[in-house]
Design a protein around this motif. Structure first.
Motif, short mmCIF file in Angstrom:
data_model
loop_
_atom_site.label_atom_id
_atom_site.label_comp_id
_atom_site.label_asym_id
_atom_site.label_seq_id
_atom_site.Cartn_x
_atom_site.Cartn_y
_atom_site.Cartn_z
N LEU A 61 -62.39 1.79 91.52
CA LEU A 61 -61.78 3.09 91.79
C LEU A 61 -62.40 3.69 93.04
CD1 LEU A 61 -59.81 5.28 90.76
CD2 LEU A 61 -61.77 6.29 89.57
N ILE A 62 -61.55 4.14 93.95
CA ILE A 62 -62.00 4.77 95.18
C ILE A 62 -61.51 6.21 95.16
CG2 ILE A 62 -61.91 4.72 97.69
CD1 ILE A 62 -61.13 1.72 97.42
N THR A 63 -62.46 7.14 95.21
CA THR A 63 -62.11 8.56 95.25
C THR A 63 -62.14 9.03 96.70
OG1 THR A 63 -64.39 9.24 94.88
CG2 THR A 63 -63.00 8.98 92.93
N ALA A 64 -61.41 10.09 96.98
CA ALA A 64 -61.30 10.63 98.34
C ALA A 64 -61.02 9.49 99.32
CB ALA A 64 -62.55 11.41 98.72
N ALA A 65 -60.08 8.64 98.93
CA ALA A 65 -59.79 7.41 99.67
C ALA A 65 -59.26 7.69 101.06
CB ALA A 65 -58.79 6.57 98.88
N GLN A 66 -59.76 6.91 101.99
CA GLN A 66 -59.28 6.94 103.36
C GLN A 66 -58.74 5.56 103.69
OE1 GLN A 66 -62.45 8.29 105.87
NE2 GLN A 66 -62.61 10.26 104.84
N THR A 67 -57.72 5.51 104.53
CA THR A 67 -57.02 4.27 104.83
C THR A 67 -57.97 3.16 105.24
OG1 THR A 67 -55.02 5.47 105.46
CG2 THR A 67 -55.25 3.22 106.29
N GLN A 68 -58.87 3.45 106.16
CA GLN A 68 -59.77 2.41 106.66
C GLN A 68 -60.61 1.80 105.54
OE1 GLN A 68 -62.25 3.73 109.88
NE2 GLN A 68 -63.02 1.68 110.31
N LEU A 69 -61.12 2.62 104.63
CA LEU A 69 -61.93 2.12 103.53
C LEU A 69 -61.11 1.27 102.57
CD1 LEU A 69 -64.55 1.97 101.90
CD2 LEU A 69 -63.87 4.11 100.79
N VAL A 70 -59.91 1.72 102.23
CA VAL A 70 -59.06 0.97 101.31
C VAL A 70 -58.69 -0.38 101.91
CG1 VAL A 70 -56.84 0.93 100.12
CG2 VAL A 70 -58.21 3.04 100.17
N ILE A 71 -58.28 -0.39 103.16
CA ILE A 71 -57.92 -1.65 103.81
C ILE A 71 -59.13 -2.57 103.88
CG2 ILE A 71 -57.22 -2.65 106.04
CD1 ILE A 71 -55.16 -0.39 106.21
N SER A 72 -60.29 -2.02 104.15
CA SER A 72 -61.52 -2.82 104.18
C SER A 72 -61.78 -3.47 102.82
CB SER A 72 -62.69 -1.93 104.59
OG SER A 72 -63.90 -2.63 104.49
N LYS A 73 -61.61 -2.70 101.74
CA LYS A 73 -61.83 -3.23 100.39
C LYS A 73 -60.84 -4.35 100.07
CE LYS A 73 -65.18 -0.51 99.04
NZ LYS A 73 -66.49 -0.98 98.59
N VAL A 74 -59.59 -4.19 100.49
CA VAL A 74 -58.57 -5.20 100.26
C VAL A 74 -58.91 -6.46 101.07
CG1 VAL A 74 -56.14 -5.79 100.61
CG2 VAL A 74 -56.77 -3.55 99.66
N MET A 75 -59.28 -6.28 102.33
CA MET A 75 -59.57 -7.42 103.19
C MET A 75 -60.79 -8.20 102.70
SD MET A 75 -57.10 -7.59 105.23
CE MET A 75 -57.70 -8.91 106.28
N GLU A 76 -61.77 -7.52 102.11
CA GLU A 76 -62.93 -8.21 101.54
C GLU A 76 -62.50 -9.18 100.45
OE1 GLU A 76 -65.63 -5.31 99.93
OE2 GLU A 76 -66.10 -4.46 101.90
N ARG A 77 -61.49 -8.82 99.71
CA ARG A 77 -61.02 -9.66 98.62
C ARG A 77 -60.12 -10.80 99.12
NH1 ARG A 77 -62.33 -4.82 96.62
NH2 ARG A 77 -62.89 -4.61 94.42
N ILE A 78 -59.49 -10.61 100.26
CA ILE A 78 -58.64 -11.66 100.83
C ILE A 78 -59.47 -12.79 101.39
CG2 ILE A 78 -57.05 -12.18 102.72
CD1 ILE A 78 -55.69 -9.53 102.15
N LYS A 79 -60.56 -12.45 102.03
CA LYS A 79 -61.38 -13.47 102.71
C LYS A 79 -62.19 -14.30 101.77
CE LYS A 79 -61.49 -11.01 107.00
NZ LYS A 79 -62.22 -10.34 108.02
#
Length: 79
Positions: A61-79
């Motif tokens: 869960l990400i609170t006060a989510a910002q686009t850059q952080l969310v995309i970073s979290k997604v990309m960590e899981r892709i790699k």
């Protein structure tokens, strides 16, 4: 498959959830077989507007989510 739930309830929408949704959906187009994006009405933390917008990437869960952080979290899981 990476699951991204983005709250689009009233509090979250007021502070940028829809813009965040647009950006994550654009990323989904680049990785269609790896990311699924869901719009949800509430992630049960809307009692405090400071938590909004709320995003859940898999079980994180990400609170006060910002686009850059969310995309970073997604990309960590892709790699």
């Amino acid at each position: 498959m990476i699951k991204v739930d983005i709250c689009v309830g009233s509090h979250c929408s007021l502070v940028g959830a829809l813009n965040l949704l647009d950006n994550v959906e654009a990323l989904q187009l680049e990785y269609p077989d790896q990311i699924v994006v869901n719009k949800v009405e509430c992630l049960d933390m809307c009692d405090d507007i400071k938590n909004a917008p709320l995003v859940k990437v898999d079980d994180e869960l990400i609170t006060a989510a910002q686009t850059q952080l969310v995309i970073s979290k997604v990309m960590e899981r892709i790699k």
